[in-house]
Design a protein around this motif. Structure first.
Motif, mmCIF file in Angstrom:
data_model
loop_
_atom_site.group_PDB
_atom_site.id
_atom_site.type_symbol
_atom_site.label_atom_id
_atom_site.label_comp_id
_atom_site.label_asym_id
_atom_site.label_seq_id
_atom_site.Cartn_x
_atom_site.Cartn_y
_atom_site.Cartn_z
ATOM 1 N N CYS A 199 0.832 -1.196 0.000
ATOM 2 C CA CYS A 199 0.000 0.000 0.000
ATOM 3 C C CYS A 199 0.870 1.251 0.000
ATOM 4 C CB CYS A 199 -0.911 0.009 1.222
ATOM 5 S SG CYS A 199 -2.120 -1.336 1.262
ATOM 6 N N PHE A 200 0.279 2.368 -0.400
ATOM 7 C CA PHE A 200 0.964 3.662 -0.419
ATOM 8 C C PHE A 200 0.526 4.416 0.828
ATOM 9 C CE2 PHE A 200 1.500 7.996 -2.587
ATOM 10 C CZ PHE A 200 2.862 8.019 -2.302
ATOM 11 N N LEU A 201 1.457 4.609 1.766
ATOM 12 C CA LEU A 201 1.114 5.148 3.077
ATOM 13 C C LEU A 201 1.821 6.475 3.354
ATOM 14 C CD1 LEU A 201 1.388 1.848 5.153
ATOM 15 C CD2 LEU A 201 -0.651 2.807 4.049
ATOM 16 N N LEU A 202 1.203 7.250 4.224
ATOM 17 C CA LEU A 202 1.766 8.524 4.673
ATOM 18 C C LEU A 202 2.169 8.402 6.134
ATOM 19 C CD1 LEU A 202 2.307 11.600 4.319
ATOM 20 C CD2 LEU A 202 -0.097 11.978 4.938
ATOM 21 N N ASP A 203 3.379 8.861 6.462
ATOM 22 C CA ASP A 203 3.866 8.873 7.839
ATOM 23 C C ASP A 203 4.040 10.328 8.261
ATOM 24 O OD1 ASP A 203 5.074 8.542 10.260
ATOM 25 O OD2 ASP A 203 6.815 7.422 9.534
ATOM 26 N N VAL A 204 3.128 10.804 9.097
ATOM 27 C CA VAL A 204 3.151 12.204 9.534
ATOM 28 C C VAL A 204 3.991 12.324 10.804
ATOM 29 C CG1 VAL A 204 1.776 14.166 10.307
ATOM 30 C CG2 VAL A 204 0.891 12.637 8.529
ATOM 31 N N SER B 204 -4.689 10.297 -2.539
ATOM 32 C CA SER B 204 -3.357 9.770 -2.852
ATOM 33 C C SER B 204 -2.981 8.528 -2.046
ATOM 34 C CB SER B 204 -2.286 10.844 -2.613
ATOM 35 O OG SER B 204 -2.449 11.944 -3.491
ATOM 36 N N PHE B 205 -3.388 8.472 -0.773
ATOM 37 C CA PHE B 205 -2.848 7.453 0.118
ATOM 38 C C PHE B 205 -3.881 6.412 0.534
ATOM 39 C CE2 PHE B 205 -0.250 11.259 0.722
ATOM 40 C CZ PHE B 205 1.027 10.737 0.541
ATOM 41 N N ASP B 206 -3.361 5.194 0.750
ATOM 42 C CA ASP B 206 -4.199 4.091 1.221
ATOM 43 C C ASP B 206 -4.315 4.074 2.740
ATOM 44 O OD1 ASP B 206 -4.496 2.982 -1.427
ATOM 45 O OD2 ASP B 206 -2.430 2.256 -1.253
ATOM 46 N N GLY C 185 6.629 -4.232 3.349
ATOM 47 C CA GLY C 185 6.433 -4.205 1.904
ATOM 48 C C GLY C 185 5.642 -3.023 1.377
ATOM 49 N N HIS C 186 5.444 -2.007 2.200
ATOM 50 C CA HIS C 186 4.674 -0.845 1.775
ATOM 51 C C HIS C 186 5.577 0.273 1.250
ATOM 52 C CE1 HIS C 186 1.224 -2.758 3.527
ATOM 53 N NE2 HIS C 186 1.737 -2.715 4.752
ATOM 54 N N VAL C 187 5.009 1.096 0.393
ATOM 55 C CA VAL C 187 5.676 2.293 -0.110
ATOM 56 C C VAL C 187 5.169 3.475 0.704
ATOM 57 C CG1 VAL C 187 6.078 3.753 -2.140
ATOM 58 C CG2 VAL C 187 5.804 1.274 -2.417
ATOM 59 N N TRP C 188 6.065 4.383 1.091
ATOM 60 C CA TRP C 188 5.615 5.442 1.995
ATOM 61 C C TRP C 188 6.271 6.782 1.711
ATOM 62 C CZ3 TRP C 188 9.275 7.504 5.464
ATOM 63 C CH2 TRP C 188 10.468 6.764 5.602
ATOM 64 N N ASP D 1 17.436 14.987 8.154
ATOM 65 C CA ASP D 1 18.841 14.768 7.785
ATOM 66 C C ASP D 1 19.317 13.393 8.255
ATOM 67 O OD1 ASP D 1 19.079 17.196 6.528
ATOM 68 O OD2 ASP D 1 19.987 18.218 8.246
ATOM 69 N N VAL D 2 18.920 13.018 9.469
ATOM 70 C CA VAL D 2 19.282 11.689 9.983
ATOM 71 C C VAL D 2 18.620 10.603 9.143
ATOM 72 C CG1 VAL D 2 19.052 10.101 11.941
ATOM 73 C CG2 VAL D 2 19.676 12.488 12.337
ATOM 74 N N ALA D 3 17.358 10.834 8.755
ATOM 75 C CA ALA D 3 16.668 9.862 7.908
ATOM 76 C C ALA D 3 17.393 9.681 6.572
ATOM 77 C CB ALA D 3 15.226 10.313 7.677
ATOM 78 N N LEU D 4 17.882 10.787 6.008
ATOM 79 C CA LEU D 4 18.633 10.713 4.753
ATOM 80 C C LEU D 4 19.948 9.959 4.941
ATOM 81 C CD1 LEU D 4 18.085 14.333 3.358
ATOM 82 C CD2 LEU D 4 17.170 12.205 2.401
ATOM 83 N N GLU D 5 20.628 10.217 6.061
ATOM 84 C CA GLU D 5 21.875 9.523 6.357
ATOM 85 C C GLU D 5 21.645 8.020 6.511
ATOM 86 O OE1 GLU D 5 23.503 11.295 9.837
ATOM 87 O OE2 GLU D 5 23.839 13.256 8.895
ATOM 88 N N ARG D 6 20.487 7.679 7.055
ATOM 89 C CA ARG D 6 20.149 6.268 7.245
ATOM 90 C C ARG D 6 19.660 5.617 5.959
ATOM 91 N NH1 ARG D 6 15.937 5.485 9.954
ATOM 92 N NH2 ARG D 6 16.496 3.400 10.683
ATOM 93 N N GLU D 7 19.490 6.418 4.920
ATOM 94 C CA GLU D 7 19.055 5.937 3.604
ATOM 95 C C GLU D 7 17.745 5.149 3.695
ATOM 96 O OE1 GLU D 7 22.327 3.736 1.980
ATOM 97 O OE2 GLU D 7 23.467 5.557 1.500
ATOM 98 N N VAL D 8 16.765 5.790 4.321
ATOM 99 C CA VAL D 8 15.453 5.164 4.392
ATOM 100 C C VAL D 8 14.850 5.065 2.996
ATOM 101 C CG1 VAL D 8 15.049 5.998 6.738
ATOM 102 C CG2 VAL D 8 14.308 7.386 4.799
ATOM 103 N N GLU D 9 13.923 4.156 2.830
ATOM 104 C CA GLU D 9 13.365 3.888 1.505
ATOM 105 C C GLU D 9 12.242 4.832 1.103
ATOM 106 O OE1 GLU D 9 12.402 -0.194 0.847
ATOM 107 O OE2 GLU D 9 14.198 -0.931 1.881
ATOM 108 N N GLY D 10 11.645 5.539 2.085
ATOM 109 C CA GLY D 10 10.537 6.424 1.762
ATOM 110 C C GLY D 10 10.989 7.780 1.253
#
Length: 281
Positions: free
Chosen positions: A54-59, A114-116, A74-77, A88-97
């Motif tokens: 599913c396509f999810l939003l993380d607020v 847009s989101f499921d 297995g979700h896209v977010w 910046d930390v999320a980018l350094e951790r190379e998250v997939e979202g």
């Protein structure tokens, strides 16, 4: 938790979550474990289709810990946060979202439907504070909920794990969610435990669903609820000063009770109007 120790009372979120605080979320094993557990529970409450990405939003995605769980499932977010240091930390951790810098109080910048589904861990209560003179918590909450409602596919859910400061704050949040069109309610896990107790606001967009049961419900004492449901019907809440809204049901009931204490005759099955209704034949 003492109100003076609550993070939202110390500084605005973009200031409180600086580089030092952001690093804690990527290095503290206890925080990582707690974040993962709450994310797992939030996704469970979303009730997503099995074996279907599913396509999810993380607020309030922060450093992407909750997003890690979404990726594992297995979700896209897409993650949104107001703290540059956290992202910046999320980018350094190379998250997939995909990551977006933004203030949720100014609304969700996404196309309708847009989101499921949407999750949010420990973020929503920040909107209950006015960090600037121009901030109005009810308006910011309504702006957030109304634009989120539009961003979700009809029938989708949004689940918020929150740390409410008091009952008035819960009423403020749920009132604005209802005003924006959501139905749903509060799911409370382990209501009898001071440490394990968790609040999850479970919202339905476009349809009314069955509110899930809170964990630990088999040991709930009498008088301790692990659910608090609301519907699309207009609810009457007390205002922030503790007084009931004028002309609301609570206001009417309180006025009728005052008249009874004064020795005046008030029928129990009628609204208070200042005069008795004539019987119908």
């Amino acid at each position: 938790m003492s109100s003076c120790r609550r993070p939202e009372h110390m500084a605005p979120p973009e200031v409180f979550y600086n580089e030092e605080e952001a690093k804690k979320y990527s290095q503290n094993s206890r925080m990582i474990e707690i974040q993962s557990q709450m994310s797992e529970r939030a996704v469970e409450l979303l009730n997503l289709p099995e074996d279907q990405p599913c396509f999810l939003l993380d607020v309030g995605c922060g450093s992407g810990l909750s997003g890690d769980y979404l990726s594992e499932e297995g979700h896209v977010w897409v993650g949104m946060d107001i703290s540059t240091a956290m992202l910046d930390v999320a980018l350094e951790r190379e998250v997939e979202g995909d990551l977006i810098l933004g203030d949720m109080g100014q609304g969700m910048p996404f196309r309708p439907g847009s989101f499921d589904g949407c999750i949010s861990i420990s973020a929503l209560q920040w909107l209950c504070n006015a960090d600037k003179k121009s901030h109005s918590p009810p308006k910011r909450l309504y702006t957030f909920f109304s634009t989120l409602y539009s961003s979700l596919a009809r029938g989708a859910r949004a689940v918020f794990q929150i740390y409410p400061e008091n009952s008035e704050q819960l009423e403020l949040i749920t009132a604005q969610a209802m005003k924006a069109g959501f139905t749903g309610g509060m799911v409370v896990d382990y209501p009898n435990s001071s440490k394990a107790k968790k609040f999850f606001l479970c919202l339905f967009a476009g349809v009314s669903g069955v509110l899930p049961k809170g964990l630990g419900s088999e040991t709930v004492d009498r008088g301790v609820s692990n659910q608090a449901q609301f519907t699309g019907q207009r609810s009457r809440f007390k205002n922030m000063k503790g007084k009931s809204v004028k002309k609301s049901k609570d206001w009417i009931m309180e006025k009728k009770e005052r008249r009874r204490r004064q020795g005046k005759d008030v029928r129990a099955d009628t609204k208070y109007t200042g005069r008795q209704r004539r019987p119908r034949f």
